[in-house]
Design a protein around this motif. Structure first.
Motif, PDB file in Angstrom:
ATOM      1  N   THR A 170       7.811 -28.599 -37.184  1.00  0.00           N
ATOM      2  CA  THR A 170       6.922 -28.914 -38.299  1.00  0.00           C
ATOM      3  C   THR A 170       7.599 -28.612 -39.635  1.00  0.00           C
ATOM      4  N   ASN A 171       8.113 -27.382 -39.772  1.00  0.00           N
ATOM      5  CA  ASN A 171       8.761 -26.970 -41.023  1.00  0.00           C
ATOM      6  C   ASN A 171      10.252 -27.284 -41.062  1.00  0.00           C
ATOM      7  N   TRP A 172      10.808 -27.642 -39.912  1.00  0.00           N
ATOM      8  CA  TRP A 172      12.192 -28.056 -39.774  1.00  0.00           C
ATOM      9  C   TRP A 172      13.188 -26.952 -40.125  1.00  0.00           C
ATOM     10  N   TRP A 173      12.962 -25.783 -39.498  1.00  0.00           N
ATOM     11  CA  TRP A 173      13.925 -24.691 -39.544  1.00  0.00           C
ATOM     12  C   TRP A 173      13.759 -23.843 -38.295  1.00  0.00           C
ATOM     13  N   ASP A 174      14.701 -22.927 -38.107  1.00  0.00           N
ATOM     14  CA  ASP A 174      14.661 -22.089 -36.926  1.00  0.00           C
ATOM     15  C   ASP A 174      13.709 -20.913 -37.104  1.00  0.00           C
ATOM     16  N   ILE A 175      13.166 -20.449 -35.981  1.00  0.00           N
ATOM     17  CA  ILE A 175      12.204 -19.352 -35.968  1.00  0.00           C
ATOM     18  C   ILE A 175      12.539 -18.408 -34.808  1.00  0.00           C
ATOM     19  N   VAL A 176      12.059 -17.190 -34.907  1.00  0.00           N
ATOM     20  CA  VAL A 176      12.078 -16.243 -33.796  1.00  0.00           C
ATOM     21  C   VAL A 176      10.624 -16.041 -33.391  1.00  0.00           C
ATOM     22  N   SER A 177      10.328 -16.279 -32.113  1.00  0.00           N
ATOM     23  CA  SER A 177       8.947 -16.185 -31.632  1.00  0.00           C
ATOM     24  C   SER A 177       8.812 -15.107 -30.573  1.00  0.00           C
ATOM     25  N   LEU A 178       7.665 -14.437 -30.599  1.00  0.00           N
ATOM     26  CA  LEU A 178       7.323 -13.428 -29.607  1.00  0.00           C
ATOM     27  C   LEU A 178       6.345 -14.047 -28.617  1.00  0.00           C
ATOM     28  N   TYR A 179       6.678 -13.970 -27.337  1.00  0.00           N
ATOM     29  CA  TYR A 179       5.857 -14.516 -26.258  1.00  0.00           C
ATOM     30  C   TYR A 179       5.451 -13.404 -25.302  1.00  0.00           C
ATOM     31  N   ARG A 180       4.338 -13.636 -24.578  1.00  0.00           N
ATOM     32  CA  ARG A 180       3.883 -12.699 -23.551  1.00  0.00           C
ATOM     33  C   ARG A 180       3.447 -13.463 -22.309  1.00  0.00           C
ATOM     34  N   SER A 181       3.762 -12.889 -21.150  1.00  0.00           N
ATOM     35  CA  SER A 181       3.283 -13.415 -19.874  1.00  0.00           C
ATOM     36  C   SER A 181       2.621 -12.273 -19.105  1.00  0.00           C
ATOM     37  N   GLU A 182       1.461 -12.578 -18.534  1.00  0.00           N
ATOM     38  CA  GLU A 182       0.767 -11.606 -17.686  1.00  0.00           C
ATOM     39  C   GLU A 182       0.626 -12.116 -16.256  1.00  0.00           C
ATOM     40  N   ASP A 183       1.425 -13.153 -15.906  1.00  0.00           N
ATOM     41  CA  ASP A 183       1.383 -13.710 -14.557  1.00  0.00           C
ATOM     42  C   ASP A 183       2.797 -13.812 -13.960  1.00  0.00           C
ATOM     43  N   LEU A 184       3.596 -12.780 -14.213  1.00  0.00           N
ATOM     44  CA  LEU A 184       4.957 -12.677 -13.673  1.00  0.00           C
ATOM     45  C   LEU A 184       5.869 -13.806 -14.147  1.00  0.00           C
ATOM     46  N   GLY A 185       5.613 -14.326 -15.340  1.00  0.00           N
ATOM     47  CA  GLY A 185       6.488 -15.328 -15.929  1.00  0.00           C
ATOM     48  C   GLY A 185       6.156 -16.763 -15.580  1.00  0.00           C
TER      49      GLY A 185
END
Length: 187
Positions: free
Chosen positions: A31-46
């Motif tokens: 959308t903004n056309w640049w790189d980002i660092v994102s935080l993700y979470r899984s609660e089902d073993l990935g």
């Protein structure tokens, strides 16, 4: 997004009933056309991941400014460094500021820790891009207060170049071209 462009820069599995996974991904914001660092979470073993937050690289810096650590034994805590901000992720994965590192120069952040019976000690190795040395920092209260420790006149290979003992508090190990160890928390 990371499947199309980017990579996983760090990941921790918590010592909880769900074996919750947190990961940091370096990816592209289409959308903004640049790189980002994102935080993700899984609660089902990935099996699936939920994006919790994203940090624009033009504002926050690249993946080298973010790192995770959680105790492999004991509490299901997860610490996240974002630049100089040391956060503890709450039950929803929201970063809660614990303290600020006394670092002013750009560089790579590496984090490890030791969970004792009454407190958690955190250790940061910061490869400083200005002097090209690695500086060490210690917190004995879960990231609230920080002490500046020693310096090594060498850089690191990767974020995995730094670790600490889970049996003996203050035993640090670091590697670049040569290997180093400290029995005094990096001092």
């Amino acid at each position: 997004n990371v499947a199309a462009w980017g990579y996983i820069s760090d990941m921790e599995i918590l010592n909880d009933a769900n074996h919750t996974i947190y990961l940091l991904a370096y990816e592209w914001d289409y959308t903004n056309w640049w790189d980002i660092v994102s935080l993700y979470r899984s609660e089902d073993l990935g099996v699936s991941f939920t994006k919790l937050s994203s940090y624009d690289v033009p504002v926050y810096g690249g993946a080298n400014h973010f790192v995770l650590w959680s105790p492999p034994y004991g509490s299901p805590d997860c610490y996240m460094i974002e630049n100089t901000h040391v956060n503890l992720l709450d039950a929803t994965g929201t970063p809660v500021l614990q303290g600020t590192l006394p670092i002013t120069d750009d560089g790579d952040y590496m984090l490890c820790g030791f969970e004792g019976p009454s407190s958690t000690s955190l250790y940061v190795a910061h490869r400083n891009y200005v002097d090209n040395f690695t500086h060490f920092y210690t917190s004995f209260d879960g990231g609230v207060n920080w002490n500046t420790e020693g310096i090594i006149e060498e850089g690191n290979f990767s974020k995995n170049s730094f670790n600490c003992s889970q049996k003996q508090e203050g035993y640090l190990f670091y590697g670049g071209v040569d290997s180093y160890r400290s029995f005094t928390a990096g001092n």
